[in-house]
Motif scaffolding. Sequence first.
Motif, PDB file in Angstrom:
ATOM      1  N   ALA A  55      57.792  89.667  89.334  1.00 39.76           N
ATOM      2  CA  ALA A  55      58.227  90.026  87.455  1.00 39.76           C
ATOM      3  C   ALA A  55      58.517  88.333  87.520  1.00 39.76           C
ATOM      4  CB  ALA A  55      59.658  90.890  88.207  1.00 39.76           C
ATOM      5  N   ALA A  56      58.720  87.550  88.048  1.00 44.68           N
ATOM      6  CA  ALA A  56      59.804  86.132  87.902  1.00 44.68           C
ATOM      7  C   ALA A  56      58.557  85.545  86.644  1.00 44.68           C
ATOM      8  CB  ALA A  56      60.274  85.051  88.223  1.00 44.68           C
ATOM      9  N   ALA A  57      57.345  85.925  88.298  1.00 47.23           N
ATOM     10  CA  ALA A  57      56.191  84.866  87.806  1.00 47.23           C
ATOM     11  C   ALA A  57      55.152  85.572  86.120  1.00 47.23           C
ATOM     12  CB  ALA A  57      55.288  85.132  88.619  1.00 47.23           C
ATOM     13  N   VAL A  58      55.546  87.295  86.134  1.00 46.11           N
ATOM     14  CA  VAL A  58      55.207  87.398  84.938  1.00 46.11           C
ATOM     15  C   VAL A  58      55.789  87.222  83.617  1.00 46.11           C
ATOM     16  CG1 VAL A  58      53.928  89.323  83.879  1.00 46.11           C
ATOM     17  CG2 VAL A  58      53.635  89.589  86.445  1.00 46.11           C
ATOM     18  N   ASN A  98      63.749  92.695  97.241  1.00 48.11           N
ATOM     19  CA  ASN A  98      62.941  92.375  98.115  1.00 48.11           C
ATOM     20  C   ASN A  98      61.951  93.208  98.772  1.00 48.11           C
ATOM     21  OD1 ASN A  98      64.772  92.896  99.451  1.00 48.11           O
ATOM     22  ND2 ASN A  98      64.786  90.427 101.003  1.00 48.11           N
ATOM     23  N   GLY A  99      62.564  94.291  99.146  1.00 47.95           N
ATOM     24  CA  GLY A  99      62.511  95.546  99.677  1.00 47.95           C
ATOM     25  C   GLY A  99      62.192  95.933 101.271  1.00 47.95           C
ATOM     26  N   LEU A 145      64.421  85.266  81.424  1.00 44.92           N
ATOM     27  CA  LEU A 145      65.107  86.756  82.451  1.00 44.92           C
ATOM     28  C   LEU A 145      63.875  86.101  83.604  1.00 44.92           C
ATOM     29  CD1 LEU A 145      63.716  89.130  79.328  1.00 44.92           C
ATOM     30  CD2 LEU A 145      66.249  88.537  80.802  1.00 44.92           C
ATOM     31  N   GLY A 146      63.150  85.193  83.086  1.00 44.79           N
ATOM     32  CA  GLY A 146      61.823  85.217  84.198  1.00 44.79           C
ATOM     33  C   GLY A 146      62.910  83.802  85.899  1.00 44.79           C
ATOM     34  N   ALA A 173      66.395  83.999  90.173  1.00 45.57           N
ATOM     35  CA  ALA A 173      67.346  83.627  91.433  1.00 45.57           C
ATOM     36  C   ALA A 173      67.567  84.839  92.151  1.00 45.57           C
ATOM     37  CB  ALA A 173      68.846  83.459  90.396  1.00 45.57           C
ATOM     38  N   LEU A 174      67.882  86.719  91.378  1.00 48.67           N
ATOM     39  CA  LEU A 174      67.778  87.619  92.321  1.00 48.67           C
ATOM     40  C   LEU A 174      67.089  87.229  92.926  1.00 48.67           C
ATOM     41  CD1 LEU A 174      68.716  89.714  89.362  1.00 48.67           C
ATOM     42  CD2 LEU A 174      69.879  88.733  90.511  1.00 48.67           C
ATOM     43  N   HIS A 175      66.404  87.360  93.149  1.00 51.19           N
ATOM     44  CA  HIS A 175      65.290  87.065  94.494  1.00 51.19           C
ATOM     45  C   HIS A 175      64.981  86.382  95.327  1.00 51.19           C
ATOM     46  CE1 HIS A 175      61.016  87.144  96.920  1.00 51.19           C
ATOM     47  NE2 HIS A 175      61.168  85.915  96.400  1.00 51.19           N
TER      48      HIS A 175
END
Length: 56
Positions: A5-8, A49-50, A35-36, A41-43
């Motif tokens: 999502a960050a990359a997008v 991460n699932g 936002l990215g 940072a959350l990742h």
Amino acid sequence: MLGIAAAVLFFIAFLVNAADIATNDVFSSTNIMLLGLVALALHIAGIGNGRRVGRR
């Protein structure tokens, strides 16, 4: 998942900035980039991460 999502979000911010697309203040390239960074940072913190390491 948040890394993707960050990359997008970074790619969308790049397109908005490179194409000089006129957007309102909410969807400016800087806000999309921030936002990215939040998603990245959350990742890195391990959120979203699932995988559940150590839990069964």
